[in-house]
Design an enzyme around this catalytic site. Structure first.
Site, PDB file in Angstrom:
ATOM      1  N   THR A  14      25.620  27.499  65.879  1.00 11.06           N
ATOM      2  CA  THR A  14      24.847  27.008  67.024  1.00 11.06           C
ATOM      3  C   THR A  14      25.712  26.743  68.262  1.00 11.06           C
ATOM      4  O   THR A  14      25.201  26.340  69.298  1.00 11.06           O
ATOM      5  CB  THR A  14      24.084  25.723  66.649  1.00 11.06           C
ATOM      6  OG1 THR A  14      24.985  24.809  66.006  1.00 11.06           O
ATOM      7  CG2 THR A  14      22.937  26.041  65.703  1.00 11.06           C
ATOM      8  N   ASP A  27      10.408  35.918  46.401  1.00 11.80           N
ATOM      9  CA  ASP A  27       9.133  35.353  46.852  1.00 11.80           C
ATOM     10  C   ASP A  27       8.883  33.993  46.216  1.00 11.80           C
ATOM     11  O   ASP A  27       8.396  33.066  46.872  1.00 11.80           O
ATOM     12  CB  ASP A  27       7.984  36.306  46.496  1.00 11.80           C
ATOM     13  CG  ASP A  27       8.157  37.681  47.135  1.00 11.80           C
ATOM     14  OD1 ASP A  27       8.781  37.753  48.200  1.00 11.80           O
ATOM     15  OD2 ASP A  27       7.652  38.662  46.558  1.00 11.80           O
ATOM     16  N   GLU A  70       4.498  45.359  48.451  1.00  7.12           N
ATOM     17  CA  GLU A  70       4.549  45.090  49.892  1.00  7.12           C
ATOM     18  C   GLU A  70       3.157  45.108  50.511  1.00  7.12           C
ATOM     19  O   GLU A  70       2.873  44.345  51.443  1.00  7.12           O
ATOM     20  CB  GLU A  70       5.448  46.113  50.585  1.00  7.12           C
ATOM     21  CG  GLU A  70       6.895  46.126  50.095  1.00  7.12           C
ATOM     22  CD  GLU A  70       7.550  44.757  50.136  1.00  7.12           C
ATOM     23  OE1 GLU A  70       7.182  43.919  50.989  1.00  7.12           O
ATOM     24  OE2 GLU A  70       8.431  44.503  49.291  1.00  7.12           O
TER      25      GLU A  70
END
Length: 497
Positions: free
Chosen positions: A114, A411, A337
Site C-alpha cells: 500500500t 470455491d 464455470e
C-alpha cells in the site's frame, strides 16, 4: 596507520608461528588462542554475521533519488496525517512558541503493497533529512546482544551521517517492526526482547532540543502484535492507517504509472480502476507493467485496453498455462464455470464480465465479474448471494455428474471465509457472539448448517436452468472465452429457445 593494522597482523602471525616451530614449540594452543581472540575482537567491534552490524562501514551507502508525496497515489488521508506530523520537524520555531513536543515515532499500519515504504522516503525528502532504512529481520539473530547492538549502530549512524552532511534531522525507517516489537510474554529473556528494550531506550533518548533530530518511522502489517510499551505516547506518538486505495485512489495510481507508457487513446483507465477493486498500489503498478509486456509480445506500439484486462487477470490468477485437459475434463470445467456464471447473472444481472476455459495459474477455467461500486458494508442477503455464486460450480457438477471434483476446493474456501464474516458480524442464528470463544465443533456446526442450506437453494435455482447449461456447453467449449455481453446474449437465445 591504524587502517593498516589488520594487514600488519596478517603478515606478522605466520612469521611468529614459523619462529616457534623453528624453536620446537607446540603451536596448536597458540593457534586456538589466536582464533578465539579473533572472534572476540570482531564481536566487540560489531563485525561479522554473528554480531552487531558495524553500520558505518558495512551498511551500503547509496544516493537515494528524491521521492515526493506527489509521486504516491491513493493515500490522500495518510499523506495528510503524515505531513501534519512532519511539520513538527520543519516548522520548529512555530511549534516551540506553542510548546508542542516534536513527535519521536510514527507508525504506518496497513496491508502489504500500500506504499508504506514510499511514504517514509517521501517523509525524508519533505523534511530534507538523512534517510536510513532497515528491516526488522536485520536485528534478530540467535546470538544474544546482536540485535541490540545493531539498534545502537543504526541510531549512531543516523546522527553521524546527518552531522556529516550538515542536515538538521534524520529519518530512520524500520519495516516489519513486528519482528522485534512483538508482545512480550513475561517469560525468560529472549534475544528479541533485548532488541526491543534497546529500541525503547533509544526512543526515550530522543530529545526535542538535540541536534540532529531523529524521527523513527516504522511499518507493520499486523499492528495488533506490537507490544504496548512501543505503542504508547512518547514513543510512537502517531499511528497512521495506510489502507487499500478506493476507486479514485486506484485511478490516481494508474495515471502515475501510465505517465511513462504509451497508452492508446481508446483506453478508459477509469474502467480499469473499477475492475481492479481490492488491488494494492503494488498490484496496480504490476498491472501497468504486465500490460506493457503484453503489448511488446504482440508488437503493438501502444497499450490497448485488452492488454490491461489480460494484465488484471494475470495479477489476480497468474499467467496462462499450457496444460491440456481431456475432453471429459474440459466438459466438467465448462459446466462448473457455467454454474458460477449463471448463478451470478441470476443474483446480480449484468455482473459477468468474462467466462473462460483457458487454464490460468492453478485454475482450469474462471469467471471474471464486472466490478461493483466500492462497498465496505455488506448485508446478510448480499453475503448469502456471494456464497451461492461460489457454490454454483459445485452444484452444477452434482447436477450433471452426481458428484463433485477437487475443482471446487477454492470455491469452498471462499464460501467458508464468508461464513466466518457472517458469524463475526452477528448475522447468523447464533446472534451477537464472541467468535473467539467458539469451539471447533461449534464452527463446524454453523458452517455446515449455512452451506448445506445455501447449497440446496443453489441446486434448486440452477435446476430450473438445466436446458441453458445444455445449450451453452458446446458454445463455451468451442469458443473457450466468452465476454459478458456474448454470454448474456447466449442466455437470452437459450431462454427464447
Amino acid at each position: 596507520m591504524r587502517k593498516y593494522v589488520p594487514e600488519i597482523l596478517i603478515g606478522a602471525i605466520p612469521v611468529v608461528l614459523a619462529f616457534l616451530l623453528f624453536l620446537g614449540q607446540n603451536v596448536v594452543p597458540v593457534l586456538m588462542f589466536a582464533v578465539l581472540g579473533f572472534v572476540v575482537f570482531y564481536a566487540s567491534r560489531g563485525r561479522g554475521k554473528l554480531t552487531a552490524l558495524s553500520s558505518q562501514q558495512r551498511r551500503p551507502s547509496k544516493k537515494e533519488n528524491p521521492f515526493t508525496f506527489e509521486q504516491i497515489g491513493g493515500q490522500e488521508k495518510a499523506k495528510q496525517e503524515l505531513v501534519e506530523a512532519l511539520d513538527f520537524l520543519v516548522r520548529q520555531e512555530q511549534i516551540a512558541k506553542l510548546g508542542i513536543r516534536p513527535l519521536k515515532g510514527i507508525l504506518l499500519a496497513g496491508p502489504p503493497g500500500t506504499g508504506k515504504t514510499l511514504l517514509a522516503k517521501a517523509a525524508a525528502h519533505y523534511t530534507d533529512s538523512i534517510y536510513l532504512a532497515a528491516s526488522g529481520s536485520e536485528f534478530v539473530e540467535m546470538y544474544v546482544g546482536v540485535g541490540a547492538g545493531r539498534i545502537r549502530d543504526l541510531f549512531k549512524e543516523a546522527r553521524s551521517k546527518a552531522q556529516k552532511e550538515k542536515k538538521s534531522s534524520a529519518v530512520i525507517f524500520i519495516d516489519e517492526i513486528e519482528v522485534i516489537g512483538g508482545k512480550r510474554d513475561g517469560g525468560q529473556q529472549r534475544e528479541y526482547d533485548q532488541t526491543l528494550n534497546q529500541l525503547l531506550t533509544e526512543m526515550d533518548g530522543i530529545y526535542a532540543n538535540e541536534a540532529p533530530r531523529i524521527l523513527l518511522i516504522a511499518a507493520t502489517n499486523r499492528k495488533e502484535m506490537l507490544d504496548s510499551a512501543l505503542l504508547r505516547p512518547g514513543r510512537f506518538d502517531r499511528h497512521i492507517q495506510v489502507d487499500l486505495p478506493d476507486k479514485k485512489g486506484r485511478l490516481h495510481i494508474l495515471n502515475i504509472h501510465a505517465s511513462n507508457k504509451p497508452i492508446a487513446d481508446t483506453v478508459d483507465l477509469e474502467r480499469i480502476a473499477a475492475e481492479s477493486f481490492g488491488f494494492s498500489g503494488a498490484q496496480l503498478e504490476s498491472v501497468m507493467n504486465e500490460a506493457a509486456i503484453y503489448a511488446l509480445r504482440e508488437e503493438h506500439e501502444k497499450i490497448d485496453e485488452k492488454h490491461l484486462s489480460m494484465a488484471i487477470d494475470k495479477v489476480m490468477m497468474g499467467e496462462k498455462t499450457d496444460r491440456e485437459a481431456s475432453k471429459e475434463e474440459r466438459e466438467r470445467v465448462a459446466l462448473h464455470e457455467l454454474g458460477h456464471a449463471i448463478m451470478a447473472e441470476i443474483i446480480r444481472p449484468g455482473s459477468v464480465s468474462q467466462v473462460a476455459l483457458s487454464p490460468r495459474g492453478k485454475a482450469l477455467g474462471y469467471v471474471r465479474h464486472n466490478p461493483l461500486q466500492d462497498q465496505y458494508l455488506y448485508t446478510k442477503a448480499f453475503l448469502n448471494g456471494q456464497i451461492m455464486i461460489a457454490l454454483g460450480g459445485a452444484a452444477a457438477e452434482e447436477m450433471f455428474y452426481g458428484e463433485r471434483s477437487t475443482g471446487s476446493r477454492g470455491d469452498f474456501d471462499q464460501a467458508m471465509d464468508i461464513v466466518k464474516t457472517l458469524v463475526e458480524s452477528g448475522l447468523t442464528e447464533l446472534g451477537i457472539i464472541d467468535a473467539s470463544m467458539m469451539t471447533k465443533e461449534a464452527w463446524a456446526s454453523i458452517t455446515r448448517t449455512i452451506l448445506d442450506e445455501l447449497m440446496g437453494q443453489t441446486k434448486e435455482t440452477l435446476e430450473a436452468k438445466r436446458e441453458v447449461f445444455t445449450l451453452s456447453l458446446q458454445t463455451l467449449i468451442r469458443e473457450e472465452t466468452l465476454s459478458g455481453e456474448e454470454f448474456r446474449q447466449l442466455l437470452k437465445e437459450n431462454a427464447a429457445a
